[in-house]
Design a protein around this motif. Structure first.
Motif, PDB file in Angstrom:
ATOM      1  N   VAL A 200      12.399   3.379   7.040  1.00  0.00           N
ATOM      2  CA  VAL A 200      13.242   4.120   6.091  1.00  0.00           C
ATOM      3  C   VAL A 200      12.341   4.992   5.388  1.00  0.00           C
ATOM      4  N   THR A 201      11.395   4.087   4.348  1.00  0.00           N
ATOM      5  CA  THR A 201      10.594   4.717   3.407  1.00  0.00           C
ATOM      6  C   THR A 201       9.660   5.699   3.909  1.00  0.00           C
TER       7      THR A 201
ATOM      8  N   VAL B 193      14.269   4.968  -2.475  1.00  0.00           N
ATOM      9  CA  VAL B 193      14.364   4.085  -1.325  1.00  0.00           C
ATOM     10  C   VAL B 193      13.310   3.078  -1.609  1.00  0.00           C
ATOM     11  N   ASN B 194      12.430   3.432  -2.626  1.00  0.00           N
ATOM     12  CA  ASN B 194      11.252   2.451  -3.017  1.00  0.00           C
ATOM     13  C   ASN B 194      11.803   1.268  -3.884  1.00  0.00           C
ATOM     14  N   LEU B 195      12.664   1.682  -4.713  1.00  0.00           N
ATOM     15  CA  LEU B 195      13.299   0.804  -5.598  1.00  0.00           C
ATOM     16  C   LEU B 195      14.606   0.199  -4.842  1.00  0.00           C
ATOM     17  N   ALA B 196      15.200   0.464  -4.026  1.00  0.00           N
ATOM     18  CA  ALA B 196      16.063  -0.203  -3.115  1.00  0.00           C
ATOM     19  C   ALA B 196      15.371  -1.163  -2.344  1.00  0.00           C
ATOM     20  N   ALA B 197      14.163  -1.175  -2.144  1.00  0.00           N
ATOM     21  CA  ALA B 197      13.434  -1.867  -1.042  1.00  0.00           C
ATOM     22  C   ALA B 197      13.824  -1.923   0.426  1.00  0.00           C
TER      23      ALA B 197
ATOM     24  N   LEU C  97       2.529   6.238  -7.022  1.00  0.00           N
ATOM     25  CA  LEU C  97       1.373   7.005  -7.779  1.00  0.00           C
ATOM     26  C   LEU C  97       1.110   8.192  -7.182  1.00  0.00           C
ATOM     27  N   GLY C  98       1.150   8.489  -5.738  1.00  0.00           N
ATOM     28  CA  GLY C  98       0.613   9.658  -5.162  1.00  0.00           C
ATOM     29  C   GLY C  98       1.992  10.508  -4.917  1.00  0.00           C
ATOM     30  N   GLY C  99       3.213   9.961  -4.838  1.00  0.00           N
ATOM     31  CA  GLY C  99       4.063  10.798  -4.310  1.00  0.00           C
ATOM     32  C   GLY C  99       5.171  11.189  -5.690  1.00  0.00           C
ATOM     33  N   ILE C 100       5.237  10.285  -6.608  1.00  0.00           N
ATOM     34  CA  ILE C 100       6.432  10.500  -7.495  1.00  0.00           C
ATOM     35  C   ILE C 100       5.708  10.413  -8.874  1.00  0.00           C
ATOM     36  N   GLY C 101       4.584   9.776  -9.353  1.00  0.00           N
ATOM     37  CA  GLY C 101       4.236   9.845 -10.607  1.00  0.00           C
ATOM     38  C   GLY C 101       2.898  10.506 -11.107  1.00  0.00           C
ATOM     39  N   ALA C 102       1.889  10.766 -10.023  1.00  0.00           N
ATOM     40  CA  ALA C 102       0.894  11.348 -10.496  1.00  0.00           C
ATOM     41  C   ALA C 102       0.215  12.556  -9.730  1.00  0.00           C
TER      42      ALA C 102
ATOM     43  N   PHE D 283       0.834  -1.123   0.074  1.00  0.00           N
ATOM     44  CA  PHE D 283       0.026  -0.037  -0.042  1.00  0.00           C
ATOM     45  C   PHE D 283       0.769   1.165   0.171  1.00  0.00           C
ATOM     46  N   TRP D 284       1.752   1.384   0.736  1.00  0.00           N
ATOM     47  CA  TRP D 284       2.873   2.539   1.079  1.00  0.00           C
ATOM     48  C   TRP D 284       3.572   2.489  -0.402  1.00  0.00           C
ATOM     49  N   MET D 285       3.973   1.611  -0.881  1.00  0.00           N
ATOM     50  CA  MET D 285       4.649   1.594  -2.290  1.00  0.00           C
ATOM     51  C   MET D 285       3.732   2.064  -3.392  1.00  0.00           C
ATOM     52  N   GLY D 286       2.472   1.924  -3.177  1.00  0.00           N
ATOM     53  CA  GLY D 286       1.581   2.285  -4.034  1.00  0.00           C
ATOM     54  C   GLY D 286       1.349   3.873  -3.788  1.00  0.00           C
ATOM     55  N   MET D 287       1.215   4.190  -2.768  1.00  0.00           N
ATOM     56  CA  MET D 287       1.159   5.553  -2.473  1.00  0.00           C
ATOM     57  C   MET D 287       2.150   6.389  -2.921  1.00  0.00           C
TER      58      MET D 287
END
Length: 124
Positions: free
Chosen positions: A99-100, A90-94, A52-57, A45-49
């Protein structure tokens, strides 16, 4: 040097009749870190947020439109780009959620401040 395993028990001779009168309260930062640790179950859920919400849209597009139509200040463009890149990294580094999530919330806070500043420049 000798290594000794001791099984002695220590007993106190005097029992103090008082109790501690202070209450140890956790700070806001430690409560936030504990909450971030509990969010490991909802990692997707947080990765999607974040993506989509913080980086892309949602927030960056709003930020870019407001900055463009407000003053089109190049410094604000640089700040907006620099603040949103660590969220992606930080999302791509999992990285774990402790931390995220602080990086994500910090980026969102800076984005909202830039939007508020741009709107204030237009209105004043």
């Amino acid at each position: 040097m000798q290594h000794v395993i001791s099984s002695h028990t220590f007993r106190t001779f005097r029992h103090e009749p008082y109790a501690a009168t202070y209450i140890n309260q956790a700070s806001l930062l430690s409560r936030f870190v504990a909450w971030c640790n509990k969010q490991e179950d909802s990692r997707l859920f947080w990765m999607g947020m974040a993506l989509l919400g913080g980086i892309g849209a949602v927030l960056p597009l709003t930020l870019m439109a407001v900055v463009f139509f407000a003053a089109n200040n190049f410094s604000l463009w640089i700040i907006a780009c620099v603040v949103n890149v660590p969220v992606l990294v930080v999302n791509l580094a999992a990285q774990p959620q402790k931390v995220t999530l602080p990086v994500l919330f910090f980026a969102w806070m800076i984005d909202v401040l830039i939007i508020a500043y741009s709107i204030a420049v237009v209105l004043l």
